[in-house]
Design an enzyme around this catalytic site. Structure first.
Site, PDB file in Angstrom:
ATOM      1  NE  ARG A 105      -3.800  -0.823   2.340  1.00 50.08           N
ATOM      2  CZ  ARG A 105      -4.092  -1.135   3.608  1.00 50.08           C
ATOM      3  NH1 ARG A 105      -3.990  -0.240   4.556  1.00 50.08           N
ATOM      4  NH2 ARG A 105      -4.492  -2.355   3.916  1.00 50.08           N
TER       5      ARG A 105
ATOM      6  NE  ARG B 205      -7.212   5.722   2.756  1.00 50.49           N
ATOM      7  CZ  ARG B 205      -7.915   5.218   3.769  1.00 50.49           C
ATOM      8  NH1 ARG B 205      -8.664   6.031   4.520  1.00 50.49           N
ATOM      9  NH2 ARG B 205      -7.877   3.934   4.058  1.00 50.49           N
TER      10      ARG B 205
ATOM     11  NE  ARG C 270      -9.429   8.033  -5.670  1.00 53.72           N
ATOM     12  CZ  ARG C 270      -9.780   7.253  -4.664  1.00 53.72           C
ATOM     13  NH1 ARG C 270      -8.891   6.454  -4.125  1.00 53.72           N
ATOM     14  NH2 ARG C 270     -11.012   7.272  -4.204  1.00 53.72           N
TER      15      ARG C 270
ATOM     16  CG  ASP D 109      -9.989  -2.683  -3.731  1.00 59.77           C
ATOM     17  OD1 ASP D 109      -9.723  -1.980  -2.740  1.00 59.77           O
ATOM     18  OD2 ASP D 109     -10.726  -3.696  -3.671  1.00 59.77           O
TER      19      ASP D 109
ATOM     20  CE1 TYR E 247     -13.843  -6.834   1.900  1.00 54.99           C
ATOM     21  CE2 TYR E 247     -12.181  -8.177   0.824  1.00 54.99           C
ATOM     22  CZ  TYR E 247     -12.511  -7.162   1.691  1.00 54.99           C
ATOM     23  OH  TYR E 247     -11.536  -6.467   2.348  1.00 54.99           O
TER      24      TYR E 247
END
Lengths: 320, 320
Positions: B5, B9, B18, B54, B129
């Site tokens: 990652r 962010r 973004r 993702d 998920y």
């Protein structure tokens, strides 16, 4: 045998009783906490009662600004991340948990031969709530404080250990027959960090209650690597989740008494699956000097309570 | 060395880029995904790029009604819990991920000597998920389906393996130099369940991409008990989180190449703490036949990016 979180949302009688009452109101109401604690004994016929409470109850009792938010968990108004915060942490006085002790006395009177297990959160897990401000997946502020300011960490954890001792002593003085120290998040730590930063404080709690001469259960999730350290903290019984078989846990521990280890998620499965798992777990548990059948973590809210009753029947049939 | 990652962010240039763009828009925009993937290479000088994507991107590409909700994660409109749901799962066609492949081609052109790691979610994590309908702490519906309807489980996991193969093949055909199969939630399983229900499907993915002759990294969290099984699935490199030391991981694996294992939470600590941890991890990693320095899980959003850059400098200084 008993089930972690056997008293709670899986039971319709619990949901009915709790309607309109907050979690803290229920935890500090002697009659209500006693009634909630008794519900699963009546319904399922489990072999032990576990005090209905929450690990943050002693923090609330001591006067901390903390709330339990439905769907989230405990939320702390002002997270503790510095020396001023640690030093402002109140000390828990026995009279502040007198209503819990009163509930324990009511329970001891009602339970007859059924033992009551007392309950406290371990210093690490409590510290994580205080430092993060609520439930946390990564415990980043807790771990950062632990490593970067070890003196401050040990001061905070020591104060939380004192609170747990006061809370457990109140329950034991009122007649609890055993205790369980919950370190729900300990599995987030390496054994190295656990031994350096956590074990001394949990050991302080477990040794302080040794004088009561009752069994001390030490529980965490994802703690396959920590079982020996958690036993070394002074536990008579070590909780094991579903990730490793009980016979392997006993091998790591070199014997002793274990508690566990049905995966609570599997209670959503079909009965043949659950039956096979219970039989396997009881067989693997025979490797131990003693085995308390339980789940590897708490009952999930959506589980069918009839399935829990059926598991109790099966365990009693197989291990009378 | 690289950071899971690393593109995301933690970087202000990422947050700026973004702004006003949804996660899926970014993942399917070749220029944007390439730019985001390049940002940490420019800023930190890490040794490898990881495709910005993702794990649910192939599901979205195949036409599934799924969204990524900020602060929650992937949310599936209709959770899949029966045969009709499994059979309605669309097949992923290579042209549906053509925009991702285009991004990979752009990246390969820009990266020069820096390798690009391709990326896919493993069947178990994707299945969780789909079955739970979103992120889950307990995976109760997934585990219940797995055990109670094993035929249906294997059909679902097999279809998800096919999707992962199509997604990875598209990236590899476009020039990716390595791949990482992310099984983020595998650590929720016992080794027994992992080997019976998960390993065959992850092995299918890893063996299907073997013909590209690139390194295959297999990653999970809390998988100390599963390292050997995850290697047996056909991995060239096994990811290790921070819960066990790398030399212990290598002992369990009997050698081989490992990736990890700095606790991402510690990046919130002081520099001396981070430096000591990096030195320890590099020393313990020498027990392996090869060690890719990384975190034990992804970079947390609140981390100071300058700390990441400093870690890269330290690793390069110690292990030139």
């Amino acid at each position: 045998m008993w089930f972690m979180r056997q008293a709670g949302r899986s039971l319709p009688e619990y949901r009915a009783l709790r309607e309109g009452t907050s979690m803290f109101e229920a935890c500090f109401d002697p009659e209500m906490l006693a009634e909630i604690t008794l519900q699963p004994i009546r319904r399922h016929g489990v072999d032990a009662a576990i005090l209905f409470s929450d690990i943050v109850v002693p923090l609330k009792a001591a006067g901390l600004d903390i709330d339990i938010v439905a769907g989230t968990g405990p939320v702390v108004a002002e997270p503790i991340r510095d020396a001023a915060g640690v030093r402002a942490l109140p000390v828990l006085e026995p009279e502040q948990v007198e209503r819990v002790a009163e509930g324990v006395r009511l329970l001891v009177g009602s339970l007859g031969e059924t033992p009551l297990i007392g309950f406290a959160g371990a210093p690490f897990t409590l510290a994580s709530y205080l430092i993060e401000g609520g439930p946390s997946r990564n415990h980043e502020h807790t771990k950062a404080l632990m490593h970067s300011e070890p003196g401050l960490w040990h001061e905070l954890a020591g104060r939380l250990a004192d609170m747990a001792i006061t809370f457990l002593s109140a329950q034991l003085d009122a007649g609890a027959d055993a205790i369980q120290l919950f370190d729900s998040w300990a599995g987030a730590l390496s054994e190295r960090d656990y031994r350096e930063f956590v074990l001394p404080h949990s050991a302080k709690v477990l040794s302080a209650v040794a004088r009561y001469g009752v069994p001390r259960i030490h529980f965490g999730v994802g703690t396959g690597e920590l079982l020996v350290a958690m036993r070394d903290a002074g536990a008579d019984v070590v909780g094991v989740d579903w990730r490793i078989p009980l016979d392997e846990a006993v091998r790591r521990l070199g014997g002793g008494v274990v508690q566990g280890n049905l995966d609570p998620a599997l209670l959503h499965g079909s009965w043949p699956v659950i039956e096979a798992e219970v039989r396997r777990i009881l067989a693997e548990g025979r490797a131990a000097d003693g085995h308390i059948f339980n789940l590897g973590h708490g009952v999930l809210p959506g589980v069918d309570p009839d399935v829990l009753t059926r598991v109790v029947g099966l365990v009693h049939e197989l291990q009378p």
